[in-house]
Design a protein around this motif. Sequence first.
Motif, PDB file in Angstrom:
ATOM      1  N   ASP A  40       0.814  -1.219   0.000  1.00 45.17           N
ATOM      2  CA  ASP A  40       0.000   0.000   0.000  1.00 45.17           C
ATOM      3  C   ASP A  40       0.846   1.268   0.000  1.00 45.17           C
ATOM      4  OD1 ASP A  40      -2.273  -1.542   0.012  1.00 45.17           O
ATOM      5  OD2 ASP A  40      -2.574  -1.430   2.189  1.00 45.17           O
ATOM      6  N   ASN A  41       2.041   1.219   0.589  1.00 43.80           N
ATOM      7  CA  ASN A  41       2.898   2.406   0.640  1.00 43.80           C
ATOM      8  C   ASN A  41       3.329   2.883  -0.745  1.00 43.80           C
ATOM      9  OD1 ASN A  41       3.069   2.696   3.524  1.00 43.80           O
ATOM     10  ND2 ASN A  41       4.397   0.890   3.538  1.00 43.80           N
ATOM     11  N   ASN A  42       3.315   1.979  -1.699  1.00 45.90           N
ATOM     12  CA  ASN A  42       3.778   2.333  -3.036  1.00 45.90           C
ATOM     13  C   ASN A  42       2.675   2.869  -3.935  1.00 45.90           C
ATOM     14  OD1 ASN A  42       6.371   1.541  -2.380  1.00 45.90           O
ATOM     15  ND2 ASN A  42       6.039  -0.568  -3.063  1.00 45.90           N
ATOM     16  N   ALA A  43       1.418   2.670  -3.537  1.00 43.54           N
ATOM     17  CA  ALA A  43       0.258   3.232  -4.247  1.00 43.54           C
ATOM     18  C   ALA A  43       0.221   2.838  -5.718  1.00 43.54           C
ATOM     19  CB  ALA A  43       0.227   4.753  -4.098  1.00 43.54           C
ATOM     20  N   LEU A  44       0.642   1.623  -6.007  1.00 41.20           N
ATOM     21  CA  LEU A  44       0.576   1.137  -7.383  1.00 41.20           C
ATOM     22  C   LEU A  44      -0.739   0.388  -7.637  1.00 41.20           C
ATOM     23  CD1 LEU A  44       4.239  -0.217  -7.621  1.00 41.20           C
ATOM     24  CD2 LEU A  44       3.376   2.029  -8.307  1.00 41.20           C
ATOM     25  N   LEU A  45      -1.237  -0.271  -6.597  1.00 45.21           N
ATOM     26  CA  LEU A  45      -2.524  -0.954  -6.653  1.00 45.21           C
ATOM     27  C   LEU A  45      -3.415  -0.300  -5.607  1.00 45.21           C
ATOM     28  CD1 LEU A  45      -4.229  -3.301  -7.797  1.00 45.21           C
ATOM     29  CD2 LEU A  45      -3.256  -4.755  -5.996  1.00 45.21           C
ATOM     30  N   VAL A  46      -4.354   0.528  -6.054  1.00 50.09           N
ATOM     31  CA  VAL A  46      -5.195   1.312  -5.153  1.00 50.09           C
ATOM     32  C   VAL A  46      -6.653   1.037  -5.490  1.00 50.09           C
ATOM     33  CG1 VAL A  46      -5.832   3.639  -4.414  1.00 50.09           C
ATOM     34  CG2 VAL A  46      -3.438   3.115  -4.947  1.00 50.09           C
ATOM     35  N   ASN A  47      -7.430   0.656  -4.455  1.00 45.54           N
ATOM     36  CA  ASN A  47      -8.845   0.342  -4.660  1.00 45.54           C
ATOM     37  C   ASN A  47      -9.021  -0.709  -5.754  1.00 45.54           C
ATOM     38  OD1 ASN A  47      -9.646   2.192  -2.656  1.00 45.54           O
ATOM     39  ND2 ASN A  47      -9.647   3.875  -4.148  1.00 45.54           N
ATOM     40  N   ASP A  48      -8.107  -1.654  -5.762  1.00 44.52           N
ATOM     41  CA  ASP A  48      -8.164  -2.789  -6.686  1.00 44.52           C
ATOM     42  C   ASP A  48      -8.036  -2.371  -8.160  1.00 44.52           C
ATOM     43  OD1 ASP A  48      -8.219  -5.560  -6.957  1.00 44.52           O
ATOM     44  OD2 ASP A  48     -10.370  -5.593  -7.385  1.00 44.52           O
ATOM     45  N   SER A  49      -7.374  -1.234  -8.380  1.00 47.65           N
ATOM     46  CA  SER A  49      -7.161  -0.783  -9.760  1.00 47.65           C
ATOM     47  C   SER A  49      -5.697  -0.357  -9.930  1.00 47.65           C
ATOM     48  CB  SER A  49      -8.093   0.369 -10.118  1.00 47.65           C
ATOM     49  OG  SER A  49      -7.789   1.518  -9.334  1.00 47.65           O
ATOM     50  N   CYS A  50      -5.230  -0.413 -11.174  1.00 49.66           N
ATOM     51  CA  CYS A  50      -3.840  -0.069 -11.474  1.00 49.66           C
ATOM     52  C   CYS A  50      -3.729   0.332 -12.938  1.00 49.66           C
ATOM     53  CB  CYS A  50      -2.911  -1.242 -11.164  1.00 49.66           C
ATOM     54  SG  CYS A  50      -3.370  -2.767 -12.008  1.00 49.66           S
ATOM     55  N   THR A  51      -2.600   0.910 -13.269  1.00 47.54           N
ATOM     56  CA  THR A  51      -2.369   1.351 -14.648  1.00 47.54           C
ATOM     57  C   THR A  51      -0.960   0.967 -15.089  1.00 47.54           C
ATOM     58  OG1 THR A  51      -3.866   3.240 -14.390  1.00 47.54           O
ATOM     59  CG2 THR A  51      -2.285   3.335 -16.209  1.00 47.54           C
ATOM     60  N   PHE A  52      -0.890   0.305 -16.239  1.00 51.30           N
ATOM     61  CA  PHE A  52       0.372  -0.028 -16.879  1.00 51.30           C
ATOM     62  C   PHE A  52       0.508   0.802 -18.156  1.00 51.30           C
ATOM     63  CE2 PHE A  52      -0.906  -3.759 -14.464  1.00 51.30           C
ATOM     64  CZ  PHE A  52       0.270  -4.139 -13.827  1.00 51.30           C
ATOM     65  N   GLY A  53       1.688   0.815 -18.711  1.00 51.07           N
ATOM     66  CA  GLY A  53       1.884   1.555 -19.947  1.00 51.07           C
ATOM     67  C   GLY A  53       3.108   1.076 -20.697  1.00 51.07           C
ATOM     68  N   ALA A  54       3.257   1.595 -21.926  1.00 50.68           N
ATOM     69  CA  ALA A  54       4.403   1.210 -22.750  1.00 50.68           C
ATOM     70  C   ALA A  54       4.738   2.314 -23.740  1.00 50.68           C
ATOM     71  CB  ALA A  54       4.112  -0.090 -23.492  1.00 50.68           C
ATOM     72  N   GLU A  55       6.025   2.424 -24.025  1.00 50.40           N
ATOM     73  CA  GLU A  55       6.526   3.248 -25.123  1.00 50.40           C
ATOM     74  C   GLU A  55       7.436   2.377 -25.976  1.00 50.40           C
ATOM     75  OE1 GLU A  55       6.637   7.731 -23.141  1.00 50.40           O
ATOM     76  OE2 GLU A  55       8.514   6.671 -23.548  1.00 50.40           O
ATOM     77  N   VAL A  56       7.306   2.505 -27.281  1.00 51.22           N
ATOM     78  CA  VAL A  56       8.090   1.702 -28.208  1.00 51.22           C
ATOM     79  C   VAL A  56       8.732   2.625 -29.233  1.00 51.22           C
ATOM     80  CG1 VAL A  56       8.096  -0.265 -29.780  1.00 51.22           C
ATOM     81  CG2 VAL A  56       6.394  -0.142 -27.942  1.00 51.22           C
ATOM     82  N   TYR A  57      10.018   2.464 -29.442  1.00 53.82           N
ATOM     83  CA  TYR A  57      10.730   3.279 -30.419  1.00 53.82           C
ATOM     84  C   TYR A  57      11.379   2.355 -31.439  1.00 53.82           C
ATOM     85  CZ  TYR A  57       9.784   6.914 -27.087  1.00 53.82           C
ATOM     86  OH  TYR A  57       9.132   7.781 -26.246  1.00 53.82           O
ATOM     87  N   VAL A  58      10.786   2.358 -32.628  1.00 54.87           N
ATOM     88  CA  VAL A  58      11.292   1.520 -33.714  1.00 54.87           C
ATOM     89  C   VAL A  58      12.517   2.187 -34.322  1.00 54.87           C
ATOM     90  CG1 VAL A  58      10.777   0.563 -35.991  1.00 54.87           C
ATOM     91  CG2 VAL A  58       9.045   0.505 -34.185  1.00 54.87           C
ATOM     92  N   ILE A  59      13.541   1.400 -34.488  1.00 53.09           N
ATOM     93  CA  ILE A  59      14.796   1.912 -35.044  1.00 53.09           C
ATOM     94  C   ILE A  59      14.721   1.805 -36.555  1.00 53.09           C
ATOM     95  CG2 ILE A  59      17.304   1.628 -35.091  1.00 53.09           C
ATOM     96  CD1 ILE A  59      16.974   0.351 -32.281  1.00 53.09           C
ATOM     97  N   SER A  60      14.693   2.956 -37.205  1.00 53.50           N
ATOM     98  CA  SER A  60      14.522   3.002 -38.651  1.00 53.50           C
ATOM     99  C   SER A  60      15.761   2.495 -39.355  1.00 53.50           C
ATOM    100  CB  SER A  60      14.225   4.439 -39.094  1.00 53.50           C
ATOM    101  OG  SER A  60      14.229   4.535 -40.504  1.00 53.50           O
ATOM    102  N   SER A  61      15.543   1.876 -40.511  1.00 54.20           N
ATOM    103  CA  SER A  61      16.661   1.400 -41.323  1.00 54.20           C
ATOM    104  C   SER A  61      17.000   2.370 -42.447  1.00 54.20           C
ATOM    105  CB  SER A  61      16.327   0.028 -41.918  1.00 54.20           C
ATOM    106  OG  SER A  61      15.160   0.118 -42.723  1.00 54.20           O
ATOM    107  N   THR A  62      16.511   3.610 -42.325  1.00 47.77           N
ATOM    108  CA  THR A  62      16.729   4.598 -43.388  1.00 47.77           C
ATOM    109  C   THR A  62      17.761   5.638 -42.966  1.00 47.77           C
ATOM    110  OG1 THR A  62      14.863   5.918 -42.559  1.00 47.77           O
ATOM    111  CG2 THR A  62      14.387   4.301 -44.280  1.00 47.77           C
ATOM    112  N   ALA A  63      18.718   5.225 -42.179  1.00 49.53           N
ATOM    113  CA  ALA A  63      19.732   6.159 -41.692  1.00 49.53           C
ATOM    114  C   ALA A  63      20.612   6.664 -42.835  1.00 49.53           C
ATOM    115  CB  ALA A  63      20.608   5.477 -40.645  1.00 49.53           C
ATOM    116  N   THR A  64      21.005   7.910 -42.713  1.00 46.67           N
ATOM    117  CA  THR A  64      21.988   8.464 -43.640  1.00 46.67           C
ATOM    118  C   THR A  64      23.367   7.894 -43.293  1.00 46.67           C
ATOM    119  OG1 THR A  64      20.744  10.509 -43.927  1.00 46.67           O
ATOM    120  CG2 THR A  64      23.101  10.580 -44.448  1.00 46.67           C
TER     121      THR A  64
END
Length: 312
Positions: free
Chosen positions: A140-164
């Motif tokens: 509970d001290n971390n407040a990641l799971l509160v009232n039986d709810s939580c939120t996850f997320g993601a960021e994705v960075y595709v590495i392009s093959s069109t480099a100079t």
Amino acid sequence: MPVYTFEVASPVVRSVRGKEPSHFKFEVESYQALLNSIARTKSDKIETSEFNAGGQSWVLVIYPNGNTRDSGSGHISLYLKLANKPTGGSSVYASFKFFIFDKERETYITIQDARERRFDAGHLEWGIAKALPVAAFNDDNNALLVNDSCTFGAEVYVISSTATVARLSLAEKLTNRSFTWGVYGYSKLRTDTYSEIFSAEERSWKLRLYPRGNLTGQGRFLSLYLYLDDRTDLTGGRKLYVECELSIRDQLTGSAFKQTVGFWFDSVNDYRGFDTFLSLADLNNPMKGYKQNDTLIIEAVINEIFELKEIS
């Protein structure tokens, strides 16, 4: 204060930030009911809906009690899955970051695999088996799971093959590397003067002399510069790095006063040298032999030429 306890396993990087995920958020209500359902169906993971990032479709995969097949027992395991299997031997390179929301402090724990990963037909899923201990998530001290709810997320960075691609190449066998310029009637020169054009590495060069100095050397020094005479082909990021030794000969001893300059020549910058090449006091000192019979012997030796150009 939060009491996050992480099992450090390089190359996983963990931090805290305020900005929400740029690409995907997954909000879970009734988290315990979801866990119970997973247990009843003898599953061990949650696969989210697809989201787009970097021109690809992805799925966030969550193992609430750890991916035991990847030594993740006792941890929340987080994975990124490429939704569409690549064909024809193609692959997608990407780096990614996972998020868990701290509701009390309104910040996100970020868990990042510091390596880029190759997603292909034989390996559609990459992730972090020990993203966060289950005990820390439930605390509970971390407040990641509160009232039986939580939120996850993601960021994705595709590495392009069109480099100079740019390549820096050394001219290994310079032709006509040296040039000697006899400046006659020095005392009669009232303004700057140019040498004749000389060639090195199939390019045209010339020297420019200010007999009474230029800019910071005016009135006190001889100023000497190397000029690239034709730079019309130095476009589109193409450049030359030139190392050149400029000298004035002591006509009494045969030795020389020398200075070396290194410079990038391009479509805008066509010269480089020295405002304060040699003091006029030394030049006019008859014991030093730089001026004999009102003549100066100036030499230029181009030691190296590197060519930088884009090849794709």
